[in-house]
Scaffold this active site. Structure first.
Site, PDB file in Angstrom:
ATOM      1  N   ASN A  54      -8.897   9.008   5.706  1.00 23.16           N
ATOM      2  CA  ASN A  54      -8.749   9.509   4.354  1.00 23.16           C
ATOM      3  C   ASN A  54      -9.317  10.856   4.357  1.00 23.16           C
ATOM      4  O   ASN A  54     -10.370  10.939   4.713  1.00 23.16           O
ATOM      5  CB  ASN A  54      -9.530   8.760   3.500  1.00 23.16           C
ATOM      6  CG  ASN A  54      -8.632   7.336   2.935  1.00 23.16           C
ATOM      7  OD1 ASN A  54      -7.646   6.708   3.827  1.00 23.16           O
ATOM      8  ND2 ASN A  54      -8.721   6.880   1.774  1.00 23.16           N
ATOM      9  N   HIS A  67       0.772  -1.050  -0.008  1.00 17.62           N
ATOM     10  CA  HIS A  67       0.030   0.191   0.047  1.00 17.62           C
ATOM     11  C   HIS A  67       1.059   1.055  -0.219  1.00 17.62           C
ATOM     12  O   HIS A  67       1.892   1.516   0.829  1.00 17.62           O
ATOM     13  CB  HIS A  67      -0.941  -0.036   1.015  1.00 17.62           C
ATOM     14  CG  HIS A  67      -1.749   1.082   1.274  1.00 17.62           C
ATOM     15  ND1 HIS A  67      -1.942   2.115   0.317  1.00 17.62           N
ATOM     16  CD2 HIS A  67      -2.923   1.210   2.108  1.00 17.62           C
ATOM     17  CE1 HIS A  67      -2.861   2.846   0.603  1.00 17.62           C
ATOM     18  NE2 HIS A  67      -3.669   2.575   1.940  1.00 17.62           N
ATOM     19  N   ASP A  68       0.621   2.157  -1.002  1.00 19.33           N
ATOM     20  CA  ASP A  68       1.785   3.229  -1.112  1.00 19.33           C
ATOM     21  C   ASP A  68       1.909   3.933   0.100  1.00 19.33           C
ATOM     22  O   ASP A  68       2.968   4.621   0.343  1.00 19.33           O
ATOM     23  CB  ASP A  68       1.459   3.900  -2.314  1.00 19.33           C
ATOM     24  CG  ASP A  68       0.049   4.651  -2.561  1.00 19.33           C
ATOM     25  OD1 ASP A  68      -0.832   4.399  -1.502  1.00 19.33           O
ATOM     26  OD2 ASP A  68      -0.332   5.022  -3.453  1.00 19.33           O
TER      27      ASP A  68
END
Length: 492
Positions: A310, A250-251
């Site tokens: 997020n 996951h970046d």
């Protein structure tokens, strides 16, 4: 540290780093600095665009084209390494989260993968929650509710028996090695992963009538997935038997691993298409208060927890630029930011992470509509729209950091912004003002750095934990520090 030509000789590491709008393949090398300490040099050998396409009745990723770009990048990497008398020691892959491709028993891709920006999963949310109440889901997975989370996407599929779901970086690794694995940091974003146990939540798969073997076995960052297939070695020029090493696939996991923090009292903002805002913990926070605040508990490198939310990101700005360009108004980003910086504070704001801004469309019109809905007004000039976006992002960052402090009982002393947004001086200044905390900006290439550092540690070229890796980043990166009230300080 970054943007430099890799040194000659020795081993180099190939980092495949793909975001939701672009990708690149970079060469990283561990070198000795003038003071004798280790450093990292990075060189971009291939860049390519990435975008959703309308196909098969929805928004999808053209995975075949994406993988062709990966092969081109690895070919360029092998060529560049050979020209320097170096060898590629391993390959690591990171991408965005939640999306997957379905492969059959033969390994063939059933269809091009759907994008999280497709609306298909919206209708599945209610069906999932009928079987698994949100509180029950959160109590196990600790995952922030987003309508495009993997479990909602899977609930939109038909019969999944006889196929496996491979998250995008795992699908790339499978194409390179023939080995199917699911890297843990990305697995933790699916909504089917037990945050405390660090394994698949088998009871949730059963409750949703999903096969227990829908996902391949888990693998941790630093472990070897497999070696490149002979045909891949011939196609790219990579040495036969080159390992493909699991990194924080996951970046954001890779980016957080490279945050140049010297103390544990930091918050991070991985700023790009999305903004991932949070703190690093050793254990998940699975409380009802955390669920109501919509925080997520995702795995990081070395078993850490990325406790974050997020928040909307620079997607809003890039979509505005795309719309303006289509209308014949092409303005350099630097000019847009200069004009926006001249505007006084206190202008209108939007909820930057509203799902209404997720699909591609006329973003300036949607932003102005949101401002009108809130009872305010926004001029048509691009500068006003840009300032609204950045003010809204900074305000969202500040709210999230305050909530993280409240929910974890920690006091945050400094905010680190990494990724593309760290170059946006106006955003950094507004964030310092909104949070009331110093902001340290950089490195831009945090994701690729985290990718390379995990590979290098797996190869034995580095040792130690995350604190040791972060010291390497801090020592080799030109950082900028922004103090609250908008005064730019000298480089940190």
């Amino acid at each position: 540290m970054t943007g430099k030509r890799a040194d000659s000789g020795g081993s180099v590491f190939a980092a495949v780093d793909i975001g939701a709008s672009s990708g690149r393949v970079m060469l990283g090398r561990i070198r000795e600095n003038d003071d004798g300490d280790p450093g990292v040099s990075l060189e971009t050998v291939h860049r390519f665009p990435n975008a959703v396409v309308r196909s098969g009745g929805g928004l999808r990723w053209d995975f075949d084209a994406l993988f062709a770009e990966v092969l081109t990048g690895l070919t360029e990497a092998a060529t560049a390494a050979a020209a320097r008398g170096a060898r590629i020691a391993s390959v690591g892959i990171d991408t965005w989260a939640v999306d997957y491709g379905l492969v059959d028993a033969s390994g063939a891709l059933v269809a091009q993968p759907y994008s999280y920006r497709d609306e298909r999963s919206r209708a599945a949310v209610g069906r999932v929650h009928e079987r698994l109440a949100p509180a029950r889901l959160y109590g196990t997975t600790g995952l922030q509710f987003l309508q495009f989370n993997t479990l909602y996407q899977l609930a939109s599929e038909g019969d999944l028996h006889g196929v496996q779901a491979l998250l995008i970086p795992d699908l790339i690794a499978f194409r390179l090695t023939g080995v199917r694995r699911t890297e843990a940091t990305n697995a933790s974003t699916t909504g089917l992963f037990d945050a405390a146990a660090g394994e698949w939540a088998a009871e949730f798969l059963a409750a949703l009538d999903l096969p227990q073997d829908l996902f391949p076995p888990l693998i941790q960052p630093g472990e070897t997935i497999g070696t490149v297939l002979p045909a891949i070695a011939v196609r790219t020029g990579l040495p036969a038997g080159t390992p493909v090493v699991a990194v924080g696939s996951h970046d954001t996991a890779s980016a957080v691993a490279a945050v140049p923090a010297g103390t544990p009292d930091f918050a991070y903002i991985s700023s790009g298409t999305w903004s991932l805002v949070g703190v690093e913990l050793q254990h998940p926070v699975l409380s009802e208060a955390s669920r109501l605040a919509n925080f997520t508990n995702e795995r990081g490198v070395d078993g850490t927890i990325r406790y974050l939310r997020n928040v909307g990101g620079l997607w809003l700005l890039s979509e505005c630029q795309r719309t303006w360009a289509a209308e014949g108004l092409t303005l350099p980003l630097a000019r847009l930011l200069e004009d926006a910086a001249e505007l006084p504070p206190g202008g209108p704001q939007i909820n930057a992470d509203d799902p209404a801004f997720t699909p591609p469309d006329n973003m300036p019109d949607r932003i102005r509509a949101a401002v009108r809905h809130a009872g305010a007004g926004l001029a048509d000039r691009p500068a006003e729209v840009v300032r609204c976006i950045l003010d809204s992002l900074a305000a969202g960052y500040a709210r999230t950091i305050r909530d993280a402090e409240r929910l974890t009982g920690r006091s945050i002393g400094v905010v680190h912004i990494v990724g593309g947004g760290s170059q946006n001086r106006l955003l950094c200044r507004l964030t310092a003002d909104a949070t009331g905390k110093p902001v340290v900006a950089g490195p831009v290439e945090a994701t690729a750095l985290g990718n390379v550092l995990v590979q290098a540690r797996a190869a034995g070229e580095l040792a130690g934990g995350l604190a040791d890796l972060r010291k390497i980043v801090a020592a080799g990166t030109a950082l900028e520090r922004y103090e609250p009230a908008g005064s730019l300080q000298a480089p940190a």
